[in-house]
Design a protein around this motif. Structure first.
Motif, PDB file in Angstrom:
ATOM      1  N   LEU A   1       0.830  -1.213   0.000  1.00 45.19           N
ATOM      2  CA  LEU A   1       0.000   0.000   0.000  1.00 45.19           C
ATOM      3  C   LEU A   1       0.862   1.260   0.000  1.00 45.19           C
ATOM      4  O   LEU A   1       0.563   2.229  -0.713  1.00 45.19           O
ATOM      5  N   VAL A   2       1.917   1.258   0.770  1.00 48.84           N
ATOM      6  CA  VAL A   2       2.813   2.420   0.801  1.00 48.84           C
ATOM      7  C   VAL A   2       3.455   2.625  -0.564  1.00 48.84           C
ATOM      8  O   VAL A   2       3.537   3.763  -1.067  1.00 48.84           O
TER       9      VAL A   2
ATOM     10  N   ILE B   1       2.260   1.765  -3.470  1.00 49.75           N
ATOM     11  CA  ILE B   1       1.228   2.271  -4.391  1.00 49.75           C
ATOM     12  C   ILE B   1       0.960   3.747  -4.144  1.00 49.75           C
ATOM     13  O   ILE B   1       0.895   4.556  -5.088  1.00 49.75           O
ATOM     14  N   PHE B   2       0.801   4.141  -2.887  1.00 51.86           N
ATOM     15  CA  PHE B   2       0.542   5.553  -2.585  1.00 51.86           C
ATOM     16  C   PHE B   2       1.725   6.441  -2.973  1.00 51.86           C
ATOM     17  O   PHE B   2       1.536   7.544  -3.510  1.00 51.86           O
TER      18      PHE B   2
ATOM     19  N   ILE C   1       1.641   6.805  -6.760  1.00 54.80           N
ATOM     20  CA  ILE C   1       0.586   7.729  -7.183  1.00 54.80           C
ATOM     21  C   ILE C   1       0.976   9.172  -6.852  1.00 54.80           C
ATOM     22  O   ILE C   1       0.800  10.078  -7.668  1.00 54.80           O
ATOM     23  N   TYR C   2       1.540   9.408  -5.694  1.00 52.65           N
ATOM     24  CA  TYR C   2       1.904  10.752  -5.259  1.00 52.65           C
ATOM     25  C   TYR C   2       3.008  11.327  -6.154  1.00 52.65           C
ATOM     26  O   TYR C   2       2.975  12.513  -6.507  1.00 52.65           O
TER      27      TYR C   2
END
Length: 65
Positions: free
Chosen positions: A54-55, A57-58, A61-62
């Motif tokens: 999850l980290v 992926i975020f 995206i960021y």
């Protein structure tokens, strides 16, 4: 004299059997505790892997914005 040696041998083997029976009752409890610890560690490993994904992926995206 021979009778005393035979009696001593019978007592020793009887005592050894009693010790083996006592130790076998404790082993399943230890195995149960080890199994529980292993399952907790496996769950924590899976949860950590999911959080790392999850980290990633975020962060992807960021940084792509």
């Amino acid at each position: 004299m021979l009778y005393q040696a035979g009696l001593r041998r019978r007592l020793f083997t009887h005592h050894r059997r009693m010790l083996q029976c006592d130790s076998s009752h404790e082993e399943p409890q230890e195995r149960k505790n080890e199994s529980r610890e292993e399952s907790i560690l496996a769950f924590l490993g899976i949860a950590g892997t999911i959080l790392n994904l999850l980290v990633i992926i975020f962060v992807y995206i960021y940084t792509s914005l």
